[in-house]
Enzyme design. Structure first.
Site, mmCIF file in Angstrom:
data_model
loop_
_atom_site.group_PDB
_atom_site.id
_atom_site.type_symbol
_atom_site.label_atom_id
_atom_site.label_comp_id
_atom_site.label_asym_id
_atom_site.label_seq_id
_atom_site.Cartn_x
_atom_site.Cartn_y
_atom_site.Cartn_z
ATOM 1 N N ASP A 53 30.245 52.794 30.566
ATOM 2 C CA ASP A 53 31.683 53.035 30.653
ATOM 3 C C ASP A 53 32.392 52.555 29.391
ATOM 4 O O ASP A 53 33.597 52.756 29.228
ATOM 5 C CB ASP A 53 32.291 52.426 31.910
ATOM 6 C CG ASP A 53 32.086 50.926 32.041
ATOM 7 O OD1 ASP A 53 31.463 50.328 31.137
ATOM 8 O OD2 ASP A 53 32.538 50.353 33.054
ATOM 9 N N GLU A 189 25.336 39.739 29.927
ATOM 10 C CA GLU A 189 26.204 39.889 28.755
ATOM 11 C C GLU A 189 26.946 38.588 28.470
ATOM 12 O O GLU A 189 27.501 37.962 29.378
ATOM 13 C CB GLU A 189 27.213 41.019 28.968
ATOM 14 C CG GLU A 189 28.139 41.225 27.773
ATOM 15 C CD GLU A 189 28.988 42.477 27.853
ATOM 16 O OE1 GLU A 189 29.819 42.676 26.945
ATOM 17 O OE2 GLU A 189 28.820 43.258 28.817
#
Length: 273
Positions: A53, A189
């Protein structure tokens, strides 16, 4: 459009990624949003292509990923799937499309029909019932923990996660819950390298890092970041692989090689607790 691949190249499956993890062979993953780059990544030996995304930032010029819709993700997945021949294709479930297990399943079916082999969703242990619901219905799942960009406003910005004892303990719980629910990849992340390494050792499934150190089972970057499309300041975990290269193909091959031999990420691309 596609490239003529070596006929001996085998299709990358979840089973193969697990075997790579078990053998200590690093996994190279990059983003693609169109058929041209998808074909090139596949040709260069990238094992996993992510239709992220992040296309909201890269393709649409958005400041966050929040405006990206399911229709956007399905369209770009179709574009990538047409050109991809051997890589495992993972697509993000965008913001607002997996608020309940039933909603997540309907959204995932749309993306799988568009050509995805696996869906990725962002969240912690609270999301385990949704992951379990998807896996039980034959939807492979990549769980994204740590800095989850769809939660940027809840986090108060893009910040490294797991720096405190409490935060680190929560990330361990998140990772274990995702694996127990059936996630077959855990992506971390912006997590301190030492913590990401501990979680990688703790889990049996492959881990993919982006700003999470070199001890993860593999690495991912946004393609446009690592080929230096955008001048100016980059995230700490980004390396410009166009340095010393004359072609984008050369940069992609350099990235794959650096992931495989463990030279990327270096200490300068990682975070400490």
């Amino acid at each position: 459009m596609s490239y003529l691949l070596d006929p001996s190249r085998k299709t990358v499956t979840i089973t193969r990624l697990q075997a790579m993890r078990d053998a200590g062979e690093k996994i190279a993953m990059l983003t693609a949003y169109d058929s041209s780059f998808a074909a090139l990544l596949d040709y260069c030996g990238v094992e996993v292509i992510l239709v992220g995304d992040s296309l909201g930032n890269v393709m649409q010029g958005q400041q966050t990923t929040l405006p990206v819709t399911l229709e956007h993700m399905a369209y770009h997945t179709e574009c990538v799937a047409r050109a991809n021949q051997t890589a495992l294709l993972v697509t993000d479930l965008p913001f607002g499309t997996y608020g309940t297990p039933e909603m997540a399943f309907a959204s995932a079916v749309t993306l799988m029909r568009a050509g995805a082999h696996m869906v990725k969703l962002e969240g912690g242990d609270w999301l385990a019932p949704t992951v379990k619901f998807l896996v039980e219905r034959s939807i492979p799942v990549c769980a994204h923990i740590g800095l989850t960009p769809q939660s940027v406003h809840a986090f108060g910005g893009f910040k490294v996660q797991g720096k405190t004892d409490e935060g680190a303990a929560q990330l361990r719980r998140d990772a274990q819950a995702m694996e127990a629910a059936g996630a077959q990849i855990v992506l971390m992340e912006a997590v301190p390298a030492t913590l990401a390494g501990e979680i990688t050792q703790m889990l049996k499934v492959p881990t993919i890092g982006i700003g999470a150190g070199a001890d993860c089972s593999g690495q991912v970057l946004v393609l446009q970041d690592m080929i230096n499309v955008y001048p100016g300041r980059k995230a700490k975990f980004v390396r410009n692989f166009m340095d010393g290269q004359t072609t984008i193909e050369g940069a992609i091959r350099a990235y794959v090689a650096a992931v495989k031999d463990g030279s990327f990420p270096a200490a300068e691309h990682t975070f400490s607790a």
